[in-house]
Design an enzyme around this catalytic site. Structure first.
Site, PDB file in Angstrom:
ATOM      1  N   ASP A  46       0.897  -1.300  -0.113  1.00  0.00           N
ATOM      2  CA  ASP A  46      -0.021   0.172   0.053  1.00  0.00           C
ATOM      3  C   ASP A  46       0.910   1.133  -0.023  1.00  0.00           C
ATOM      4  O   ASP A  46       0.493   2.252  -0.618  1.00  0.00           O
ATOM      5  CB  ASP A  46      -0.957  -0.036   1.375  1.00  0.00           C
ATOM      6  N   GLY A  47       1.858   1.144   0.572  1.00  0.00           N
ATOM      7  CA  GLY A  47       2.874   2.377   0.701  1.00  0.00           C
ATOM      8  C   GLY A  47       3.445   2.596  -0.590  1.00  0.00           C
ATOM      9  O   GLY A  47       3.567   3.858  -0.903  1.00  0.00           O
ATOM     10  N   LYS A 166      -8.114   3.832  11.810  1.00  0.00           N
ATOM     11  CA  LYS A 166      -8.616   2.671  12.432  1.00  0.00           C
ATOM     12  C   LYS A 166      -7.967   2.611  13.785  1.00  0.00           C
ATOM     13  O   LYS A 166      -8.608   2.055  14.774  1.00  0.00           O
ATOM     14  CB  LYS A 166      -8.414   1.784  11.680  1.00  0.00           C
ATOM     15  N   SER A 167      -6.651   2.793  13.881  1.00  0.00           N
ATOM     16  CA  SER A 167      -5.853   2.801  14.958  1.00  0.00           C
ATOM     17  C   SER A 167      -6.300   3.614  16.193  1.00  0.00           C
ATOM     18  O   SER A 167      -5.998   3.674  17.206  1.00  0.00           O
ATOM     19  CB  SER A 167      -4.449   3.063  14.658  1.00  0.00           C
TER      20      SER A 167
HETATM   21  P1  NAD Z   1       3.787   1.293   5.359  1.00  0.00           P
HETATM   22  O1  NAD Z   1       3.526   0.906   3.762  1.00  0.00           O
HETATM   23  O2  NAD Z   1       4.541   0.592   6.301  1.00  0.00           O
HETATM   24  O3  NAD Z   1       2.209   1.145   5.754  1.00  0.00           O
HETATM   25  C1  NAD Z   1       1.865   1.086   7.139  1.00  0.00           C
HETATM   26  C2  NAD Z   1       0.667  -0.126   7.096  1.00  0.00           C
HETATM   27  O4  NAD Z   1      -0.336   0.575   6.812  1.00  0.00           O
HETATM   28  C3  NAD Z   1       0.983  -1.251   6.226  1.00  0.00           C
HETATM   29  O5  NAD Z   1       0.511  -2.571   6.874  1.00  0.00           O
HETATM   30  C4  NAD Z   1      -0.213  -0.999   5.132  1.00  0.00           C
HETATM   31  O6  NAD Z   1      -0.605  -2.158   4.549  1.00  0.00           O
HETATM   32  C5  NAD Z   1      -1.086  -0.317   6.045  1.00  0.00           C
HETATM   33  N1  NAD Z   1      -2.140   0.624   5.091  1.00  0.00           N
HETATM   34  C6  NAD Z   1      -1.601   1.308   4.460  1.00  0.00           C
HETATM   35  N2  NAD Z   1      -2.838   2.029   3.700  1.00  0.00           N
HETATM   36  C7  NAD Z   1      -4.178   1.114   3.860  1.00  0.00           C
HETATM   37  C8  NAD Z   1      -5.217   1.549   3.836  1.00  0.00           C
HETATM   38  N3  NAD Z   1      -5.768   2.422   3.153  1.00  0.00           N
HETATM   39  N4  NAD Z   1      -5.997   0.423   4.507  1.00  0.00           N
HETATM   40  C9  NAD Z   1      -5.407  -0.369   5.449  1.00  0.00           C
HETATM   41  N5  NAD Z   1      -4.321  -0.626   5.791  1.00  0.00           N
HETATM   42  C10 NAD Z   1      -3.418   0.308   5.269  1.00  0.00           C
HETATM   43  O7  NAD Z   1       4.009   2.699   5.724  1.00  0.00           O
HETATM   44  P2  NAD Z   1       3.927   3.942   4.629  1.00  0.00           P
HETATM   45  O8  NAD Z   1       4.418   3.925   3.439  1.00  0.00           O
HETATM   46  O9  NAD Z   1       4.651   5.087   5.753  1.00  0.00           O
HETATM   47  O10 NAD Z   1       2.364   4.245   4.671  1.00  0.00           O
HETATM   48  C11 NAD Z   1       1.697   5.380   5.212  1.00  0.00           C
HETATM   49  C12 NAD Z   1       0.439   4.900   5.802  1.00  0.00           C
HETATM   50  O11 NAD Z   1       0.347   4.289   6.739  1.00  0.00           O
HETATM   51  C13 NAD Z   1      -0.309   6.134   6.177  1.00  0.00           C
HETATM   52  O12 NAD Z   1      -1.185   6.828   5.186  1.00  0.00           O
HETATM   53  C14 NAD Z   1      -1.197   5.552   7.122  1.00  0.00           C
HETATM   54  O13 NAD Z   1      -2.431   5.318   7.065  1.00  0.00           O
HETATM   55  C15 NAD Z   1      -0.569   4.378   7.585  1.00  0.00           C
HETATM   56  N6  NAD Z   1       0.043   4.345   9.055  1.00  0.00           N
HETATM   57  C16 NAD Z   1      -0.611   3.805  10.116  1.00  0.00           C
HETATM   58  C17 NAD Z   1      -0.138   3.699  11.281  1.00  0.00           C
HETATM   59  C18 NAD Z   1      -1.055   3.115  12.397  1.00  0.00           C
HETATM   60  O14 NAD Z   1      -1.907   2.352  12.297  1.00  0.00           O
HETATM   61  N7  NAD Z   1      -0.636   3.241  13.537  1.00  0.00           N
HETATM   62  C19 NAD Z   1       0.809   4.602  11.568  1.00  0.00           C
HETATM   63  C20 NAD Z   1       1.530   5.201  10.648  1.00  0.00           C
HETATM   64  C21 NAD Z   1       1.323   5.032   9.312  1.00  0.00           C
END
Ligand code: NAD
Length: 269
Positions: A46-47, A166-167
């Site tokens: 997804d990233g 969601k978190s």
């Molecule tokens: P990354 O690619 O490691 O993504 C982090 C996780 O978020 C992965 O498991 C990915 O599959 C999941 N993810 C991303 N978009 C998603 C979506 N629309 N629905 C469900 N899961 C999804 O890290 P990155 O490249 O920095 O990605 C950035 C995204 O990561 C941000 O947009 C944010 O939504 C997410 N993120 C989540 C948390 C958390 O849940 N605590 C913390 C930081 C970032």
């Protein structure tokens, strides 16, 4: 049809990219074009798809995305790394089919020299602070709604509702709704300070504005990108009039994907 491959640096993604390059070079219908593509194939997770979205931001209304996942199933990545030949076949028989999802429009006004920026997010934007409590006034349709104090606020799209939102206990919103959601990150609630304490979902006719207290520690994020070290006067969020398009060669039910990703195996007992 002009196709671009956008891959992360991982070993398995590089292998899939090489397979794609070879297949596209052999194809009579497909042509590689990374500057002006009609289809962008993202290879990674997804990233990687989020990076591809920001990379091709200026062309967003003209292109359709396809996601191949080289790790676990992602939310934006429908194809497995073992399915390159099926994907090439679908691309060669493409008839323009697509599915589109809403984007977040972010208007930032900076307090130095009156400059502003327009950004777009596929997942979410957050306002937080690297040091201490983030303090901001939150307005809905220009009416003061609350004075927020806490770690920060997360404003997400429907497809982003399954990510960072969601978190923080935000709701999962079907991407068939054009709505944005505001979720609190660890708000301070006591006899002195008060916030709503629940996620808020607003329709496409409304907008949310955050006016943070001046601080050099405020951080604005837009998906995986960050705006640092710029004093922010205000940020307004609304549903964008632009959308992201995915080439729809197969149907993946949204709720099935949510269930598979977060619940996993289900037994009928
Ligand atoms: P990354 O690619 O490691 O993504 C982090 C996780 O978020 C992965 O498991 C990915 O599959 C999941 N993810 C991303 N978009 C998603 C979506 N629309 N629905 C469900 N899961 C999804 O890290 P990155 O490249 O920095 O990605 C950035 C995204 O990561 C941000 O947009 C944010 O939504 C997410 N993120 C989540 C948390 C958390 O849940 N605590 C913390 C930081 C970032």
């Amino acid at each position: 049809m002009k196709v671009s491959i956008y891959s992360n640096d991982g070993e398995s993604s590089s292998k899939v990219s090489r397979e794609l390059y070879n297949a596209i070079n052999k194809s009579k219908v497909l042509k590689l074009d990374s500057f002006n593509p009609e289809i962008v194939i993202s290879v990674g997770g997804d990233g990687t798809l989020l990076s591809a979205f920001h990379h091709y931001g200026d062309l967003i209304s003209k292109i359709r995305f396809v996601g191949i996942h080289t790790g676990h199933l992602g939310f934006y990545t429908d194809w497995r790394d073992s399915e390159v030949s099926q994907l090439i076949n679908s691309l060669e028989h493409d008839n323009g089919q697509s599915v589109s999802y809403p984007l977040l429009d972010i208007q930032v006004d900076y307090s130095d020299n009156g400059e502003s920026d327009q950004l777009f997010a596929l997942n979410e934007s957050t306002l937080k602070k690297s040091n201490g409590t983030m303090v901001a006034k939150m307005y809905i349709k220009d009416q003061l709604f609350e004075n927020f104090r806490g770690d920060g606020l997360c404003i997400s799209t429907p497809t982003g509702s399954t990510a960072y939102n969601k978190s923080f206990g935000g709701a999962i919103i079907s991407p068939k709704f054009d709505a944005i959601q505001i979720a609190e990150m660890a708000s301070i609630n006591n006899r002195v300070f008060r916030t709503l304490g629940s996620p808020v979902i607003i329709p496409p006719t409304q907008w949310v504005t955050l006016v943070p207290s001046a601080s050099k520690y405020n951080i604005l994020t837009c998906d995986q990108l960050m705006v640092l070290d710029r004093p922010i006067k205000s940020i307004s969020y609304r549903i964008s009039d632009k959308r992201i398009y995915f080439a729809k060669y197969r149907h993946t039910n949204f709720w099935q994907r949510v269930s598979n990703s977060f619940i996993g195996d289900k037994t009928d007992d």
